[in-house]
Design a protein around this motif. Structure first.
Motif, PDB file in Angstrom:
ATOM      1  N   CYS A 148       0.849  -1.190   0.000  1.00 22.94           N
ATOM      2  CA  CYS A 148       0.000   0.000   0.000  1.00 22.94           C
ATOM      3  C   CYS A 148       0.889   1.246   0.000  1.00 22.94           C
ATOM      4  O   CYS A 148       1.778   1.387   0.831  1.00 22.94           O
ATOM      5  CB  CYS A 148      -0.886  -0.007   1.235  1.00 22.94           C
ATOM      6  SG  CYS A 148      -1.908   1.466   1.397  1.00 22.94           S
ATOM      7  N   THR A 149       0.617   2.144  -0.925  1.00 26.18           N
ATOM      8  CA  THR A 149       1.367   3.397  -0.964  1.00 26.18           C
ATOM      9  C   THR A 149       0.487   4.599  -0.615  1.00 26.18           C
ATOM     10  O   THR A 149       0.994   5.704  -0.455  1.00 26.18           O
ATOM     11  CB  THR A 149       2.000   3.629  -2.350  1.00 26.18           C
ATOM     12  OG1 THR A 149       0.963   3.632  -3.328  1.00 26.18           O
ATOM     13  CG2 THR A 149       3.009   2.543  -2.669  1.00 26.18           C
ATOM     14  N   CYS A 150      -0.833   4.369  -0.469  1.00 25.14           N
ATOM     15  CA  CYS A 150      -1.738   5.478  -0.174  1.00 25.14           C
ATOM     16  C   CYS A 150      -2.124   5.534   1.304  1.00 25.14           C
ATOM     17  O   CYS A 150      -2.733   6.501   1.739  1.00 25.14           O
ATOM     18  CB  CYS A 150      -3.005   5.378  -1.029  1.00 25.14           C
ATOM     19  SG  CYS A 150      -4.094   4.008  -0.590  1.00 25.14           S
ATOM     20  N   SER A 175      -5.273   1.465   3.349  1.00 24.61           N
ATOM     21  CA  SER A 175      -5.525   0.051   3.595  1.00 24.61           C
ATOM     22  C   SER A 175      -5.737  -0.242   5.071  1.00 24.61           C
ATOM     23  O   SER A 175      -5.036   0.265   5.931  1.00 24.61           O
ATOM     24  CB  SER A 175      -4.335  -0.773   3.090  1.00 24.61           C
ATOM     25  OG  SER A 175      -4.519  -2.133   3.408  1.00 24.61           O
ATOM     26  N   TYR A 233      -2.566  -2.280   6.208  1.00 26.39           N
ATOM     27  CA  TYR A 233      -1.287  -1.637   5.932  1.00 26.39           C
ATOM     28  C   TYR A 233      -0.144  -2.395   6.608  1.00 26.39           C
ATOM     29  O   TYR A 233      -0.277  -2.784   7.753  1.00 26.39           O
ATOM     30  CB  TYR A 233      -1.314  -0.182   6.431  1.00 26.39           C
ATOM     31  CG  TYR A 233      -0.069   0.575   6.073  1.00 26.39           C
ATOM     32  CD1 TYR A 233       0.081   1.106   4.819  1.00 26.39           C
ATOM     33  CD2 TYR A 233       0.965   0.722   6.992  1.00 26.39           C
ATOM     34  CE1 TYR A 233       1.237   1.784   4.477  1.00 26.39           C
ATOM     35  CE2 TYR A 233       2.117   1.395   6.650  1.00 26.39           C
ATOM     36  CZ  TYR A 233       2.246   1.919   5.395  1.00 26.39           C
ATOM     37  OH  TYR A 233       3.386   2.570   5.054  1.00 26.39           O
ATOM     38  N   TRP A 267       0.087  -3.908   3.621  1.00 24.53           N
ATOM     39  CA  TRP A 267      -0.412  -4.681   2.487  1.00 24.53           C
ATOM     40  C   TRP A 267      -1.618  -3.978   1.879  1.00 24.53           C
ATOM     41  O   TRP A 267      -2.497  -3.507   2.590  1.00 24.53           O
ATOM     42  CB  TRP A 267      -0.780  -6.106   2.908  1.00 24.53           C
ATOM     43  CG  TRP A 267       0.206  -6.715   3.850  1.00 24.53           C
ATOM     44  CD1 TRP A 267      -0.043  -7.165   5.106  1.00 24.53           C
ATOM     45  CD2 TRP A 267       1.601  -6.924   3.646  1.00 24.53           C
ATOM     46  NE1 TRP A 267       1.100  -7.637   5.680  1.00 24.53           N
ATOM     47  CE2 TRP A 267       2.138  -7.506   4.800  1.00 24.53           C
ATOM     48  CE3 TRP A 267       2.472  -6.675   2.589  1.00 24.53           C
ATOM     49  CZ2 TRP A 267       3.472  -7.840   4.934  1.00 24.53           C
ATOM     50  CZ3 TRP A 267       3.808  -7.012   2.727  1.00 24.53           C
ATOM     51  CH2 TRP A 267       4.303  -7.587   3.879  1.00 24.53           C
ATOM     52  N   CYS A 268      -1.700  -3.902   0.582  1.00 24.20           N
ATOM     53  CA  CYS A 268      -2.804  -3.246  -0.111  1.00 24.20           C
ATOM     54  C   CYS A 268      -4.052  -4.119  -0.047  1.00 24.20           C
ATOM     55  O   CYS A 268      -3.994  -5.316  -0.309  1.00 24.20           O
ATOM     56  CB  CYS A 268      -2.429  -2.991  -1.569  1.00 24.20           C
ATOM     57  SG  CYS A 268      -3.740  -2.206  -2.518  1.00 24.20           S
ATOM     58  N   THR A 304      -6.932  -2.738  -1.588  1.00 18.29           N
ATOM     59  CA  THR A 304      -7.659  -1.983  -2.624  1.00 18.29           C
ATOM     60  C   THR A 304      -8.656  -0.975  -2.050  1.00 18.29           C
ATOM     61  O   THR A 304      -9.588  -0.578  -2.730  1.00 18.29           O
ATOM     62  CB  THR A 304      -8.361  -2.908  -3.645  1.00 18.29           C
ATOM     63  OG1 THR A 304      -9.403  -3.624  -3.012  1.00 18.29           O
ATOM     64  CG2 THR A 304      -7.373  -3.853  -4.309  1.00 18.29           C
ATOM     65  N   HIS A 359      -8.216   2.047  -1.724  1.00 15.66           N
ATOM     66  CA  HIS A 359      -8.118   3.268  -2.526  1.00 15.66           C
ATOM     67  C   HIS A 359      -9.173   3.287  -3.630  1.00 15.66           C
ATOM     68  O   HIS A 359      -9.642   4.337  -4.009  1.00 15.66           O
ATOM     69  CB  HIS A 359      -6.722   3.402  -3.136  1.00 15.66           C
ATOM     70  CG  HIS A 359      -6.337   2.280  -4.035  1.00 15.66           C
ATOM     71  ND1 HIS A 359      -5.746   1.129  -3.561  1.00 15.66           N
ATOM     72  CD2 HIS A 359      -6.485   2.108  -5.361  1.00 15.66           C
ATOM     73  CE1 HIS A 359      -5.527   0.311  -4.574  1.00 15.66           C
ATOM     74  NE2 HIS A 359      -5.980   0.873  -5.663  1.00 15.66           N
TER      75      HIS A 359
END
Length: 57
Positions: A27-29, A32, A35, A37-38, A40, A42
């Motif tokens: 996860c870069t946003c 999550s 976090y 780990w993504c 989705t 977003h």
């Protein structure tokens, strides 16, 4: 960001998390619930705001 596993990530607080899956999405946003780990999250958030560009993160 997709990376091949197993993956070990050191968080800002010094905690280390591990995932033994073949491929993981990081996860870069920071939206999550899992976090770093993504999950989705977003995608749902960008749909609520109508922001199509963010859905491609």
């Amino acid at each position: 960001m997709l990376v091949e596993g197993p993956v070990e990530v050191e968080l800002e607080d010094g905690t280390t998390v591990f995932c033994d899956r073949f491929r993981v999405a990081l996860c870069t946003c920071r939206r999550s619930r899992r976090y770093p780990w993504c999950d989705t999250s977003h995608r749902a958030r960008s749909s609520d705001t109508g922001d199509e560009a963010s859905a491609k993160d």
